[in-house]
Design a protein around this motif. Structure first.
Motif, PDB file in Angstrom:
ATOM      1  N   GLY A 285       0.767  -1.243   0.000  1.00  0.00           N
ATOM      2  CA  GLY A 285       0.000   0.000   0.000  1.00  0.00           C
ATOM      3  C   GLY A 285       0.791   1.280   0.000  1.00  0.00           C
ATOM      4  N   TRP A 286       2.099   1.238   0.358  1.00  0.00           N
ATOM      5  CA  TRP A 286       2.890   2.469   0.354  1.00  0.00           C
ATOM      6  C   TRP A 286       3.070   2.941  -1.094  1.00  0.00           C
ATOM      7  CZ3 TRP A 286       7.298   4.216  -1.944  1.00  0.00           C
ATOM      8  CH2 TRP A 286       7.863   5.390  -1.420  1.00  0.00           C
ATOM      9  N   PRO A 287       3.082   4.247  -1.369  1.00  0.00           N
ATOM     10  CA  PRO A 287       3.002   5.369  -0.431  1.00  0.00           C
ATOM     11  C   PRO A 287       1.581   5.888  -0.206  1.00  0.00           C
ATOM     12  CG  PRO A 287       3.526   6.209  -2.590  1.00  0.00           C
ATOM     13  CD  PRO A 287       3.410   4.701  -2.739  1.00  0.00           C
ATOM     14  N   TYR A 288       0.610   5.224  -0.785  1.00  0.00           N
ATOM     15  CA  TYR A 288      -0.754   5.743  -0.754  1.00  0.00           C
ATOM     16  C   TYR A 288      -1.449   5.505   0.585  1.00  0.00           C
ATOM     17  CZ  TYR A 288       0.327   5.411  -5.712  1.00  0.00           C
ATOM     18  OH  TYR A 288       0.941   5.525  -6.945  1.00  0.00           O
ATOM     19  N   TYR A 289      -1.074   4.428   1.249  1.00  0.00           N
ATOM     20  CA  TYR A 289      -1.780   4.040   2.470  1.00  0.00           C
ATOM     21  C   TYR A 289      -0.812   3.797   3.630  1.00  0.00           C
ATOM     22  CZ  TYR A 289      -5.726   3.172  -0.669  1.00  0.00           C
ATOM     23  OH  TYR A 289      -6.732   3.309  -1.595  1.00  0.00           O
ATOM     24  N   ASN A 301      -3.061   8.059   3.067  1.00  0.00           N
ATOM     25  CA  ASN A 301      -2.074   9.028   3.533  1.00  0.00           C
ATOM     26  C   ASN A 301      -2.524  10.450   3.192  1.00  0.00           C
ATOM     27  OD1 ASN A 301       0.277   8.205   4.984  1.00  0.00           O
ATOM     28  ND2 ASN A 301       0.920   7.008   3.204  1.00  0.00           N
ATOM     29  N   PRO A 302      -2.203  11.433   4.047  1.00  0.00           N
ATOM     30  CA  PRO A 302      -2.617  12.817   3.773  1.00  0.00           C
ATOM     31  C   PRO A 302      -2.035  13.374   2.482  1.00  0.00           C
ATOM     32  CG  PRO A 302      -1.088  12.709   5.622  1.00  0.00           C
ATOM     33  CD  PRO A 302      -1.501  11.306   5.329  1.00  0.00           C
ATOM     34  N   ASP A 307      -7.423  12.034   5.570  1.00  0.00           N
ATOM     35  CA  ASP A 307      -7.783  12.941   6.664  1.00  0.00           C
ATOM     36  C   ASP A 307      -7.907  12.195   7.996  1.00  0.00           C
ATOM     37  OD1 ASP A 307     -10.005  11.428   6.192  1.00  0.00           O
ATOM     38  OD2 ASP A 307     -11.360  13.114   5.808  1.00  0.00           O
ATOM     39  N   LYS A 308      -7.251  11.072   8.146  1.00  0.00           N
ATOM     40  CA  LYS A 308      -7.304  10.175   9.311  1.00  0.00           C
ATOM     41  C   LYS A 308      -8.576   9.328   9.327  1.00  0.00           C
ATOM     42  CE  LYS A 308      -6.807  13.289  12.574  1.00  0.00           C
ATOM     43  NZ  LYS A 308      -6.528  13.925  13.885  1.00  0.00           N
TER      44      LYS A 308
END
Length: 587
Positions: A285-289, A301-302, A307-308
Motif C-alpha cells: 500500500g505504500w506510499p498511498y496508504y 495518507n494525507p 484525513d485520518k
C-alpha cells in the motif's frame, strides 16, 4: 587484535573449533539485558571498530559481522570473529572484505556454503572453506543496483528452498511526495492508477527475487515479488511454512508535515510497523496508504487526500499479520529453528527493533528484541518482549542517549541467539539454562510487566508522558519541524541526521546556515568530521522570515554553539539574493 595470519596459525595449531555442547556461563548482569526467567546472556565481543549491522553464525560457531562504518573498520566492510578457547568470547577478531559502502549496507548471511553480504548497491558472496575463518575466495557480485545512493537503500536478503535469493529495495522517500519531507507537499500519482503511479514503485519500494547462484544480475534480471513496501531491513524465510516474511518500516513525520491534521501524540503512535507474510504479488500500500494500529485498518495518507478517516481501497490490500507500534524500527527478523530454548520458542519469530527517532515529545521507543509465537504460518499469540535494557536509559529522550541499539539477529549451531548493536559494536549471546519442562507464563510475567510499563515500549499517555510539558517555552519551529531529525538535545541520531551541537555549519557562516533552512541541503556533507548523506528539505516555502530567524537564533544560542542573533532582515536579504540569482539565470 589478531591478524589473518594469527587466525590461520590458530586453525593449524588447534584444529577446527566445533561448537561446544556445554554452554558458557552468563555474565552476572546478563550483559545489561532484561530477559525472561531462565535465560542468560553474555558479551561475545565489544567495541568492534566498524560497529555492526546484520550478523551470521557459521555451523562451527564462527561469527561474521557486516560493519556499519567501513572507514572506522580500516576500510573493510566485514568482520570475522572466533572463540578459540571455548569460553564463548571472541578472541580472534579480523576485518576483511574491501568494497564500497556507506552506513545503510546491511546483509550478512551464511547460505549453502557461501557468505553473502551487501552494501547499499550490491549483494556479494564469498565461498567458505571448512575450518577457515576469513574466506580467501574471490568476491562474487550477485546483485547490482544503480546509483545514486539514497535513504532506505539497505539490501537485506533471504533465501528460499528452491535456489532463490530475495532482496529488499527500499524507496528513497518518506511518503512519495513531490518534495521529500517538505510540509504540505502532495504525493505523486494516485492509488490504484497504473498509468499515473508513484515513480518510486517502478523499481523501488518492494522485494525482488533472483537466482542465488548467478552472478552480475541487475534488477531487470529478477522478478518483482512484492511492492508497496517503503523500507525493508528485516527479511527472513521460514522453512516451516515455506514462506517469506518481512516487517515494513512505516512512514514518518505526520506532525512535521501535517501539523494542522496530527497532534504530537497521534504522530508518535502512527503509523504501524507492518509484519507481512509475503506471497508473490503482495501490495503493502505504500506510499498511498498507512496502517493505523489503533483502528486496525489501512487509511489513506494525507499526501493523497487522507484525513485520518478516509480508507479508499485500503481494505483490498494485503493486511499485516501484526501492526507493531509506530517508529519501533524493525531491523532484523529470525525464525527460530533450534532446540536449546523452551518449546514455546520453536518455529516462532524474533524481531530486532532498532529504536525510534520520531516520537518526540514522547519517549523514543523500541530498542528491544520481541518474540512472536507461530503456528501454521501465522502468529498464534500476542507479541512478547524478549530482551530489553539495550538503551541503558529511561526515558530515552533523544536517540543519541541510547547506549546500545539492537540491530542484527543470528542463531548459533547450538540454538543460542546472537544480537548485534550498531552504536558500540557489541555482540551478545543469549542462552537458556533453566528447566524447559516448567517454562511458561510465570517465567514470562516480568517481561509482560515491562511491555505494559516501560517508557520505551508502552503506549504513552498523551499528557503524563509528554516530556516537554514542564519545559520552558523553546522554539516552536524547532519543536515542530526540526526535533524529529536533530533531536531535542541537538545531537542528531549519530549516523543519518547530523548534530547541531558545536557544529561548524551553525557557528561560522550565517548566510550559508540561512540558505540551508530556506533551500534545503542534499548530501554528502561533513559535520564535525563525519559524513552524512540524508536530505534536508527546503523550509523556505512555508516558513516566514520571522520563523526562520526565530529557529536559527534558538539553534545558535543553544547546544553549546556561539550565541548569535539572526534577524528577519537577515533572512529576507538571503531570500532576495537567491531570487535575484534565479532571475538572472532565467534571463
Amino acid at each position: 587484535m589478531f591478524t589473518c595470519a594469527v587466525a590461520l596459525f590458530v586453525f593449524m595449531g588447534f584444529g577446527w573449533m566445533a561448537a561446544d555442547t556445554k554452554l558458557p556461563a552468563a555474565d552476572a548482569d546478563n550483559g545489561g539485558l532484561f530477559l525472561p526467567k531462565g535465560f542468560g546472556a553474555f558479551v561475545v565481543a565489544d567495541s568492534l571498530k566498524g560497529q555492526a549491522r546484520h550478523i551470521a553464525v557459521n555451523s562451527n560457531g564462527d561469527i561474521y559481522v557486516k560493519a556499519r562504518d567501513h572507514y572506522a573498520n580500516d576500510g573493510y566492510g566485514n568482520v570475522a570473529l572466533r572463540d578459540t578457547n571455548g569460553d564463548g568470547r571472541a578472541d580472534v577478531i579480523t576485518p576483511f572484505g574491501k568494497y564500497d559502502g556507506q552506513t545503510y549496507g546491511t546483509a550478512m548471511r551464511v547460505h549453502d556454503g557461501y557468505l553473502y553480504f551487501s552494501s547499499e548497491l550490491m549483494v556479494y558472496r564469498m565461498k567458505l572453506k571448512h575450518g577457515q575463518l576469513v574466506p580467501d575466495s574471490k568476491l562474487d557480485t550477485i546483485i547490482i543496483d544503480n546509483p545514486p545512493y539514497h535513504e532506505h537503500q539497505t539490501k537485506p536478503i533471504a533465501f528460499d528452498n528452491k535456489g532463490h535469493i530475495f532482496v529488499g529495495w527500499g524507496a528513497g522517500s518518506n511518503a512519495g511526495q513531490v518534495n521529500n519531507r517538505q510540509p504540505g507537499s502532495p504525493g505523486i500519482g494516485s492509488p490504484g492508477s497504473a498509468d499515473n503511479g508513484n515513480p518510486w514503485l517502478k523499481d523501488h519500494g518492494g522485494i525482488w527475487m533472483f537466482d542465488a547462484n548467478k552472478t552480475n544480475q541487475h534488477q531487470a534480471d529478477g522478478v518483482k515479488y512484492a511492492t508497496g513496501l517503503r523500507s525493508i531491513v528485516a527479511l527472513d524465510w521460514d522453512a516451516k511454512s515455506k514462506s517469506l516474511y518481512t516487517i515494513n518500516h512505516g512512514r514518518d513525520d505526520f506532525r512535521l508535515l501535517w501539523p494542522n491534521l496530527y497532534t504530537p501524540w497521534e504522530s508518535a503512535l502512527q503509523p504501524a510497523e507492518e509484519f507481512f507474510k509475503v506471497q508473490q504479488g503482495l501490495d503493502g500500500g505504500w506510499p498511498y496508504y498507512y496502517y493505523d494500529p489503533i483502528k486496525n485498518k489501512k487509511l489513506l495518507n494525507p499526501e493523497f487526500g487522507g484525513d485520518k478517516i478516509k480508507e479508499g481501497d485500503g481494505a483490498k490490500l494485503t493486511q499485516p499479520l501484526i501492526g507493531f507500534p509506530a517508529h519501533f524500527a524493525p531491523n532484523d527478523l529470525l525464525f527460530y529453528k533450534g532446540k536449546q530454548f523452551p518449546d514455546h520458542y520453536k518455529n516462532g519469530a524474533f524481531v530486532a527493533f532498532h529504536g525510534a527517532t520520531d516520537r518526540a515529545p514522547y519517549p523514543q521507543a523500541g530498542y528491544i528484541i520481541v518474540f512472536v509465537p507461530f503456528k501454521d504460518g501465522r502468529p498464534s499469540g500476542p507479541w512478547e518482549v524478549f530482551a530489553d535494557g539495550f538503551a541503558r536509559v529511561d526515558p530515552i529522550v533523544n536517540v543519541s542517549n541510547a547506549v546500545y541499539r539492537p540491530m542484527g539477529l543470528a542463531e548459533g549451531p547450538d540454538g543460542s541467539l546472537y544480537v548485534s548493536d550498531t552504536e558500540k559494536g557489541r555482540i551478545w549471546r543469549i542462552i537458556y539454562t533453566g528447566d524447559k519442562k516448567t517454562f511458561g507464563p510465570a517465567q514470562l510475567a516480568a517481561m509482560e510487566t515491562r511491555k505494559q510499563t516501560a517508557s520505551n515500549i508502552k503506549t504513552p499517555d498523551e499528557i503524563k508522558d509528554n516530556l516537554f510539558k514542564d519545559m520552558p517555552a523553546t522554539s516552536v519551529v524547532y519543536s515542530t519541524y526540526c526535533v524529529a531529525c536533530h533531536q531535542n538535545d541537538g545531537k542528531g541520531d549519530g549516523k543519518r541526521f547530523p548534530p547541531l551541537v558545536q557544529s561548524e555549519w551553525v557557528n561560522y557562516n550565517k548566510t550559508r546556515l540561512i540558505k540551508v533552512i530556506l533551500n534545503g541541503l542534499k548530501g554528502p556533507v561533513k559535520v564535525k568530521g563525519l559524513s552524512y548523506n540524508e536530505v534536508m528539505p527546503a523550509h523556505g516555502s512555508f516558513l516566514s522570515d520571522k520563523q526562520v530567524a526565530e529557529v536559527l537564533t534558538y539553534i545558535k544560542s543553544n547546544f553549546n554553539n556561539i550565541p548569535d542573533i539572526v534577524t528577519p532582515a537577515d533572512v529576507s536579504a538571503v531570500r532576495k539574493m537567491a531570487d535575484k540569482q534565479i532571475h538572472q539565470h532565467e534571463d
